[in-house]
Motif scaffolding. Structure first.
Motif, PDB file in Angstrom:
ATOM      1  N   ARG A  79    -106.050  -1.333   8.834  1.00  0.00           N
ATOM      2  CA  ARG A  79    -107.072  -1.486   9.886  1.00  0.00           C
ATOM      3  C   ARG A  79    -108.458  -1.060   9.406  1.00  0.00           C
ATOM      4  NH1 ARG A  79    -104.858  -1.919  15.118  1.00  0.00           N
ATOM      5  NH2 ARG A  79    -102.607  -1.720  15.107  1.00  0.00           N
ATOM      6  N   ARG A  80    -108.512   0.008   8.636  1.00  0.00           N
ATOM      7  CA  ARG A  80    -109.821   0.483   8.156  1.00  0.00           C
ATOM      8  C   ARG A  80    -110.476  -0.560   7.256  1.00  0.00           C
ATOM      9  NH1 ARG A  80    -107.737   5.735   5.524  1.00  0.00           N
ATOM     10  NH2 ARG A  80    -106.147   4.199   5.115  1.00  0.00           N
ATOM     11  N   VAL A  82    -109.892  -3.783   7.368  1.00  0.00           N
ATOM     12  CA  VAL A  82    -110.279  -4.915   8.224  1.00  0.00           C
ATOM     13  C   VAL A  82    -111.605  -4.602   8.914  1.00  0.00           C
ATOM     14  CG1 VAL A  82    -109.652  -6.322  10.230  1.00  0.00           C
ATOM     15  CG2 VAL A  82    -107.896  -5.694   8.550  1.00  0.00           C
ATOM     16  N   TRP A  83    -111.784  -3.355   9.364  1.00  0.00           N
ATOM     17  CA  TRP A  83    -113.060  -2.962   9.970  1.00  0.00           C
ATOM     18  C   TRP A  83    -114.203  -3.086   8.962  1.00  0.00           C
ATOM     19  CZ3 TRP A  83    -114.724  -3.086  14.574  1.00  0.00           C
ATOM     20  CH2 TRP A  83    -113.888  -2.837  15.663  1.00  0.00           C
ATOM     21  N   VAL A  84    -113.942  -2.733   7.721  1.00  0.00           N
ATOM     22  CA  VAL A  84    -114.970  -2.886   6.680  1.00  0.00           C
ATOM     23  C   VAL A  84    -115.352  -4.357   6.548  1.00  0.00           C
ATOM     24  CG1 VAL A  84    -115.427  -2.695   4.198  1.00  0.00           C
ATOM     25  CG2 VAL A  84    -114.362  -0.793   5.424  1.00  0.00           C
ATOM     26  N   ILE A  86    -115.063  -6.728   8.821  1.00  0.00           N
ATOM     27  CA  ILE A  86    -115.798  -7.129  10.027  1.00  0.00           C
ATOM     28  C   ILE A  86    -117.242  -6.644   9.949  1.00  0.00           C
ATOM     29  CG2 ILE A  86    -115.991  -6.769  12.532  1.00  0.00           C
ATOM     30  CD1 ILE A  86    -112.852  -6.660  12.534  1.00  0.00           C
ATOM     31  N   LEU A  87    -117.424  -5.400   9.554  1.00  0.00           N
ATOM     32  CA  LEU A  87    -118.787  -4.855   9.451  1.00  0.00           C
ATOM     33  C   LEU A  87    -119.604  -5.559   8.372  1.00  0.00           C
ATOM     34  CD1 LEU A  87    -118.048  -1.069  10.004  1.00  0.00           C
ATOM     35  CD2 LEU A  87    -119.107  -2.673  11.609  1.00  0.00           C
ATOM     36  N   GLN A 129    -111.460 -12.042  13.396  1.00  0.00           N
ATOM     37  CA  GLN A 129    -110.856 -10.854  12.790  1.00  0.00           C
ATOM     38  C   GLN A 129    -110.824  -9.714  13.792  1.00  0.00           C
ATOM     39  OE1 GLN A 129    -112.333 -12.044   8.309  1.00  0.00           O
ATOM     40  NE2 GLN A 129    -113.627 -10.781   9.565  1.00  0.00           N
ATOM     41  N   TYR A 130    -111.887  -9.562  14.568  1.00  0.00           N
ATOM     42  CA  TYR A 130    -111.923  -8.512  15.587  1.00  0.00           C
ATOM     43  C   TYR A 130    -110.835  -8.752  16.638  1.00  0.00           C
ATOM     44  CZ  TYR A 130    -113.474  -5.700  19.510  1.00  0.00           C
ATOM     45  OH  TYR A 130    -113.504  -4.814  20.558  1.00  0.00           O
ATOM     46  N   LEU A 133    -107.485  -8.011  15.163  1.00  0.00           N
ATOM     47  CA  LEU A 133    -107.273  -6.569  15.033  1.00  0.00           C
ATOM     48  C   LEU A 133    -106.959  -5.950  16.389  1.00  0.00           C
ATOM     49  CD1 LEU A 133    -107.365  -4.308  12.932  1.00  0.00           C
ATOM     50  CD2 LEU A 133    -109.791  -4.018  13.461  1.00  0.00           C
ATOM     51  N   ARG A 134    -107.659  -6.373  17.421  1.00  0.00           N
ATOM     52  CA  ARG A 134    -107.401  -5.840  18.771  1.00  0.00           C
ATOM     53  C   ARG A 134    -105.998  -6.183  19.261  1.00  0.00           C
ATOM     54  NH1 ARG A 134    -110.181  -2.088  21.150  1.00  0.00           N
ATOM     55  NH2 ARG A 134    -109.591  -3.050  23.100  1.00  0.00           N
ATOM     56  N   SER A 137    -103.324  -3.662  18.481  1.00  0.00           N
ATOM     57  CA  SER A 137    -103.342  -2.359  19.178  1.00  0.00           C
ATOM     58  C   SER A 137    -102.307  -2.280  20.274  1.00  0.00           C
ATOM     59  CB  SER A 137    -104.724  -2.116  19.788  1.00  0.00           C
ATOM     60  OG  SER A 137    -105.683  -2.081  18.781  1.00  0.00           O
TER      61      SER A 137
END
Length: 137
Positions: A79-80, A82-84, A86-87, A129-130, A133-134, A137
């Motif tokens: 997840r981390r 994937v957040w990278v 997305i950012l 991607q967001y 990822l959601r 959860s």
């Protein structure tokens, strides 16, 4: 719910994320190859008269694409990371907007359109991607 249903639901939930990462990898890789091999033409097309910019951009995009493909191949993408991704995609879109809203980089009309369209595609990948990822959860 039995274990098979739970596993199947988890796979379905991660499917959008994997597909979005794979699509982003493919798009980034093709864009990187085009930037690298057509640097001279892109320099003229966009009005950025230094082909080295496109060569460097191409290398960066190819490395990014390889990283995305690796991330998409994981059973459960971190997840981390994937957040990278997305950012980084959001930063690309913001940078593109900044270039388009200022005259810091003198662009041709075609160059402006190309940057805008590429930013749109990158924004769609960031959004997918967001959402993927959601769903995890």
């Amino acid at each position: 719910m039995n274990n098979t249903q739970s596993l199947q639901e988890g796979t379905n939930n991660s499917n959008l994320l994997r597909k979005a990462l794979q699509g982003n990898a493919l798009f980034s890789g093709l864009s990187g190859l085009a930037s690298f091999f057509a640097a001279q033409w892109l320099a003229q097309f966009t009005g950025i008269h230094e082909p080295l910019v496109f060569v460097v951009l191409g290398v960066i995009l190819i490395v990014f694409a390889v990283d995305l493909a690796w991330l998409a191949s994981r059973e459960s993408p971190d997840r981390r990371l994937v957040w990278v991704v997305i950012l980084l995609d959001v930063a690309w879109v913001a940078g593109s907007a900044a270039i388009l809203m200022t005259d810091l980089v003198p662009l041709t009309v075609s160059g402006r359109w190309a940057i805008a369209l590429l930013a749109e595609v990158v924004a769609v990948f960031a959004l997918l991607q967001y959402i993927g990822l959601r769903r995890l959860s």
